[in-house]
Design a protein around this motif. Sequence first.
Motif, PDB file in Angstrom:
ATOM      1  N   GLY A  76      -6.552   7.586   3.499  1.00 34.49           N
ATOM      2  CA  GLY A  76      -6.786   6.631   2.510  1.00 34.49           C
ATOM      3  C   GLY A  76      -7.979   6.762   1.703  1.00 34.49           C
ATOM      4  N   VAL A  77      -8.323   7.724   1.573  1.00 32.79           N
ATOM      5  CA  VAL A  77      -9.511   8.099   0.901  1.00 32.79           C
ATOM      6  C   VAL A  77      -9.128   8.933  -0.546  1.00 32.79           C
ATOM      7  CG1 VAL A  77     -11.653   9.625   0.626  1.00 32.79           C
ATOM      8  CG2 VAL A  77     -10.949   8.712   2.865  1.00 32.79           C
ATOM      9  N   ASP A  78      -9.924   8.120  -1.647  1.00 32.48           N
ATOM     10  CA  ASP A  78      -9.585   8.441  -2.965  1.00 32.48           C
ATOM     11  C   ASP A  78      -9.694  10.006  -3.153  1.00 32.48           C
ATOM     12  OD1 ASP A  78      -8.931   7.425  -5.729  1.00 32.48           O
ATOM     13  OD2 ASP A  78     -10.817   8.850  -6.106  1.00 32.48           O
ATOM     14  N   GLN A  79      -8.922  10.645  -4.062  1.00 32.30           N
ATOM     15  CA  GLN A  79      -8.956  12.090  -4.006  1.00 32.30           C
ATOM     16  C   GLN A  79     -10.219  12.541  -4.700  1.00 32.30           C
ATOM     17  OE1 GLN A  79      -6.903  14.677  -2.840  1.00 32.30           O
ATOM     18  NE2 GLN A  79      -5.470  13.006  -1.878  1.00 32.30           N
ATOM     19  N   ASP A  80     -10.877  11.695  -5.537  1.00 32.51           N
ATOM     20  CA  ASP A  80     -12.085  11.958  -6.272  1.00 32.51           C
ATOM     21  C   ASP A  80     -13.332  11.741  -5.389  1.00 32.51           C
ATOM     22  OD1 ASP A  80     -10.942  13.174  -8.481  1.00 32.51           O
ATOM     23  OD2 ASP A  80     -10.776  10.915  -9.659  1.00 32.51           O
ATOM     24  N   PHE A  81     -12.998  11.361  -4.014  1.00 31.77           N
ATOM     25  CA  PHE A  81     -14.039  10.784  -3.032  1.00 31.77           C
ATOM     26  C   PHE A  81     -14.947  12.302  -2.817  1.00 31.77           C
ATOM     27  CE2 PHE A  81     -15.991  10.219   1.093  1.00 31.77           C
ATOM     28  CZ  PHE A  81     -17.086   9.271   0.508  1.00 31.77           C
ATOM     29  N   LEU A 131     -13.949  -8.287  -0.049  1.00 28.56           N
ATOM     30  CA  LEU A 131     -13.650  -7.019   0.310  1.00 28.56           C
ATOM     31  C   LEU A 131     -14.040  -6.353   1.488  1.00 28.56           C
ATOM     32  CD1 LEU A 131     -11.540  -4.731  -1.394  1.00 28.56           C
ATOM     33  CD2 LEU A 131     -13.746  -3.616  -2.313  1.00 28.56           C
ATOM     34  N   SER A 132     -13.130  -6.124   2.319  1.00 29.83           N
ATOM     35  CA  SER A 132     -13.323  -5.552   3.551  1.00 29.83           C
ATOM     36  C   SER A 132     -14.051  -4.148   3.797  1.00 29.83           C
ATOM     37  CB  SER A 132     -12.314  -5.842   4.441  1.00 29.83           C
ATOM     38  OG  SER A 132     -11.495  -4.644   4.399  1.00 29.83           O
ATOM     39  N   ALA A 133     -14.639  -3.842   4.904  1.00 24.68           N
ATOM     40  CA  ALA A 133     -15.098  -2.328   4.965  1.00 24.68           C
ATOM     41  C   ALA A 133     -13.809  -1.438   4.809  1.00 24.68           C
ATOM     42  CB  ALA A 133     -15.748  -2.438   6.267  1.00 24.68           C
ATOM     43  N   THR A 134     -12.544  -1.923   4.848  1.00 27.02           N
ATOM     44  CA  THR A 134     -11.535  -0.966   5.212  1.00 27.02           C
ATOM     45  C   THR A 134     -10.775  -0.768   3.852  1.00 27.02           C
ATOM     46  OG1 THR A 134     -10.110  -2.737   6.022  1.00 27.02           O
ATOM     47  CG2 THR A 134     -11.014  -1.082   7.670  1.00 27.02           C
ATOM     48  N   GLY A 135     -11.465  -1.632   2.831  1.00 31.77           N
ATOM     49  CA  GLY A 135     -11.024  -1.568   1.559  1.00 31.77           C
ATOM     50  C   GLY A 135      -9.944  -2.676   1.022  1.00 31.77           C
ATOM     51  N   GLY A 136      -9.482  -3.534   1.929  1.00 35.92           N
ATOM     52  CA  GLY A 136      -8.723  -4.436   1.166  1.00 35.92           C
ATOM     53  C   GLY A 136      -9.180  -6.025   1.616  1.00 35.92           C
ATOM     54  N   PRO A 170      -8.538   0.578 -12.455  1.00 37.92           N
ATOM     55  CA  PRO A 170      -7.803   1.630 -11.551  1.00 37.92           C
ATOM     56  C   PRO A 170      -8.153   1.419 -10.508  1.00 37.92           C
ATOM     57  CG  PRO A 170      -9.602   2.498 -12.956  1.00 37.92           C
ATOM     58  CD  PRO A 170      -9.468   1.089 -13.374  1.00 37.92           C
ATOM     59  N   ASN A 171      -7.341   1.550  -9.389  1.00 35.85           N
ATOM     60  CA  ASN A 171      -7.475   1.526  -7.950  1.00 35.85           C
ATOM     61  C   ASN A 171      -8.861   2.266  -7.507  1.00 35.85           C
ATOM     62  OD1 ASN A 171      -6.552   0.942  -5.072  1.00 35.85           O
ATOM     63  ND2 ASN A 171      -6.245   3.266  -4.943  1.00 35.85           N
ATOM     64  N   SER A 172      -8.901   3.529  -8.197  1.00 30.61           N
ATOM     65  CA  SER A 172     -10.061   4.214  -7.656  1.00 30.61           C
ATOM     66  C   SER A 172     -11.346   3.747  -8.125  1.00 30.61           C
ATOM     67  CB  SER A 172     -10.177   5.832  -8.287  1.00 30.61           C
ATOM     68  OG  SER A 172     -10.082   5.583  -9.521  1.00 30.61           O
ATOM     69  N   ALA A 173     -11.523   2.699  -8.783  1.00 32.49           N
ATOM     70  CA  ALA A 173     -12.749   2.136  -9.500  1.00 32.49           C
ATOM     71  C   ALA A 173     -13.148   1.144  -8.233  1.00 32.49           C
ATOM     72  CB  ALA A 173     -12.480   1.496 -10.486  1.00 32.49           C
ATOM     73  N   TRP A 174     -12.406   0.735  -7.391  1.00 35.30           N
ATOM     74  CA  TRP A 174     -12.629  -0.154  -6.312  1.00 35.30           C
ATOM     75  C   TRP A 174     -12.909   0.315  -4.958  1.00 35.30           C
ATOM     76  CZ3 TRP A 174     -12.503  -6.007  -6.023  1.00 35.30           C
ATOM     77  CH2 TRP A 174     -12.873  -6.443  -7.464  1.00 35.30           C
ATOM     78  N   ALA A 175     -12.977   1.893  -4.826  1.00 37.95           N
ATOM     79  CA  ALA A 175     -13.092   2.599  -3.674  1.00 37.95           C
ATOM     80  C   ALA A 175     -14.512   2.396  -3.113  1.00 37.95           C
ATOM     81  CB  ALA A 175     -13.124   4.170  -4.068  1.00 37.95           C
ATOM     82  N   ASN A 176     -14.661   2.009  -1.857  1.00 35.76           N
ATOM     83  CA  ASN A 176     -15.745   1.689  -1.129  1.00 35.76           C
ATOM     84  C   ASN A 176     -16.846   3.094  -0.860  1.00 35.76           C
ATOM     85  OD1 ASN A 176     -14.700   2.868   1.065  1.00 35.76           O
ATOM     86  ND2 ASN A 176     -14.508   0.717   2.008  1.00 35.76           N
ATOM     87  N   PRO A 178      -8.306  -0.246  -2.301  1.00 33.76           N
ATOM     88  CA  PRO A 178      -7.473  -1.186  -1.978  1.00 33.76           C
ATOM     89  C   PRO A 178      -5.771  -0.921  -1.653  1.00 33.76           C
ATOM     90  CG  PRO A 178      -8.997  -1.911  -3.670  1.00 33.76           C
ATOM     91  CD  PRO A 178      -9.043  -0.532  -3.493  1.00 33.76           C
ATOM     92  N   LEU A 179      -5.539   0.133  -2.491  1.00 37.18           N
ATOM     93  CA  LEU A 179      -4.105   0.511  -2.281  1.00 37.18           C
ATOM     94  C   LEU A 179      -4.071   1.313  -0.803  1.00 37.18           C
ATOM     95  CD1 LEU A 179      -2.281   1.993  -5.592  1.00 37.18           C
ATOM     96  CD2 LEU A 179      -1.490   0.346  -4.071  1.00 37.18           C
TER      97      LEU A 179
END
Length: 823
Positions: free
Chosen positions: A84-89, A526-531, A551-557, A563-564
């Motif tokens: 569940g980690v963003d590809q640009d992480f 927002l929780s530690a798991t992203g949701g 975009p979804n990636s903008a809210w990556a922790n 979130p997705l």
Amino acid sequence: MRKQKRTTSQPLLLPLILIFLFTTGFSPQPVAVPALQTETTDVITAGIAYLGTQINSDGGIRWFDDSSSPAATIRVVQALAAAGVDQDFLQSGSGNAPIDFLETAGVDWVNQQETDSPAFSVARAGQLLTAVAAANRNPQQFGIEEVDLVYPVVASLDPNTGIYGSATPENVTDQVWAMLGLAANAFSVPSEAAIWLAAAQLKDGSWDDGYGSYLDTTPLAVMALIASGDVAVDAPEIQSAVDFLMENQQPDGGWQSQWDTITNANTTAVILQAISSLGQPPVDESWQKADGDPSTALLAIQQENGAIGGDFANAYSTADAIVALSNQALFDLGYLMSAGQSIAYIVSQQAADGGWGSVGQTLDIILALHAAGWDPTTVTFSDNTPLDYLAENCAEYIAYGPDAIGKTILGVTAAGLDPTYFADLDLVAALNATYDETKAAFGMTDNTWHQSLAILGLNAAGESIPSDVVDTLLGLQQEDGGWEYSAGFGTWPDNTALAVQALLAAGETANSAAIQNGLGYLQSMLSATGGWGDSSTTAYSIMALNALGVPNSAWANETGLTPLSELFTYQKTNGAFFYNWEYTDDNLMSTASALLALFGEDFIITAADLDAAYAGLVIDPGEGAATTLCVPLEDESMSGLDLLIASGVTYSAPEGFIESIMDISNPDGGTNYWSYWQWNGNQWVFSNAGAGDTAVRTGSVEAWHFTSWVIFPSLAPDVVPNLSAMCETPVLKNFTEQPFLSFSDLYPDDLSVSIEVESVTTEEPAEGTASPSEPTNEETPAEVTSVEEPEASERSSLPYYLIGGASIIILIVVILILKKKGK
């Protein structure tokens, strides 16, 4: 080894590629088991951190040496998706992510450009396709040159045998990876391919890759069969393979090859992925051994630096283990596959009356189907549509208040119907009747849902929104930036997300204080798991972000979770979403909300063009530019021949047979003809019926492809149509004709067809009846687009190079042994 008779499963007749998920002998399970998820979180996080140390400046991942390895990079892309980690992480100092490296170097790797004799590799293409799907990229426009990776894999199939590439019973590598790569991108796999693979199973239940890697190849074959949709989990082939794997399981719960002294991370990880594809949790008692299970075996071999594996732990073994510990299979990592599973689940739950048990749930599903690009009225059961169900039951439902009326307007509008006249009801008038001018509120003054859904309903109907009610909704915002359901309930993200959408629909700007404070509240919750704690609340919050274009990636922790990705931890193996970890039953409302969020949609629905009716037509001459046309429909349906006539394209059909189109015909002594095709949502299907006998409806896309009859089956058009892009207006699909999702449904802004529309003018036809060779076009002229065809090297598979020479064979064996030791 115990010998078992090999049998061949028969293909299942199913309406959707993923419907097999409902015929298994296992109860659908959540993707992750909470206790196991908690136990493995640190291991996965440490593993991803280790992978970050193995990235080169070009984004590629190191494997045996310091060079970037496409094979290892593919596994890392899979691992990021599974976790569940963003590809640009993970990025290099140059700002390149692993998927960026694959976009640059992946196609050359598939074509084996690093060898002395480059040739297209089906197995490599299939592997790359699984990563493309995991990263949610377009498989038919991948890389710098936007290469179609799907076409050459499909073209490598021998329809008479069901064999992809150069697969043999002694080496099924091409077969398993072709099937996995296609299925991962939601492309159907012919039943003949699954039948052949099942028949290639060895007597002990295993499959071979030509090098005796039975434990590595068997789980891949199991996943390929399951992914095909033609083999159930309780089929004899699957059970025989399970027996083989169990017989070779070690006391610690893992597996090892003849080269290993401890658990092999790669082998154990791929087997664990196969177990997940069967719907079994890793803690299932059937996989328990004296000293542990497959998951604990992997957990036990993580190194201090985060790598997972034995003495030769590396990025490849670590990535494989992360996918396995996430309880997912490598073909099931992309959002397109997940969405298809959810749609299949929803369709399977439709009742004979056309609805889904309640008006509220049916409305949610209508909105989800609309978000996926389908006309909800074309999803039927016993000839009843969802709108039939609404018409019978909405009168009682709207009596609940303005929120119910507003939501009904959203559903009716999404279906392309008039909310001022539905089931003998004027829903807009009914909604306005709940408005109290003295209180400036719909229904209960302090109820956020009453005000928000009323505003959203009026917006969808194209009606004016009272300015006072906007002030009322603004006044309900609390000091922390959130909204309550009603006074005294406390603020919560779902109420806040709904209010944000309503305010945007009413004209509030994204940078207004109310909207920004609402976003700040959502961020704080927002929780530690992203949701946001449960699937429905998370979906609603994502919809607010969708409405704002965030975009979804903008809210990556800080750990890369989005979130997705959090939302999809609530999806089960049967496609259904559950509400939260306390209530894990299949939940239709949660499933529908998740789809709305995934498809980038929200509750700000624009009134549909009730008179819009279009079909698409593709003319592919086989070489050069294809032509795409948007053809207006005057009637509910027309034949394929009438569609060709209405398009204004010149053609001739002596004796009822299409001889030429656009002045292109078969030369003397040639073998070409105009083949006739229909689009099923994600690929072309050859029509066995003549164009005069087919029914074309709004949303249909048909094609004429000039190809050789010597090639059997005929090659499909090499064009990926997007009807909404072709017509420059949203056009809903007919679910009966197009039950499959495509990349452009999930990402409509990344259009599959480059559109530069210009009008086609036709001369006014003379009075009288035109012959078939002289088509008339008395209707609105079609819109036409030219689509440049890919280079020939991109659309045809290269011949396979047969590796010869003792030195080369020795080299391969050495590499294989090193690989085994590195796992």
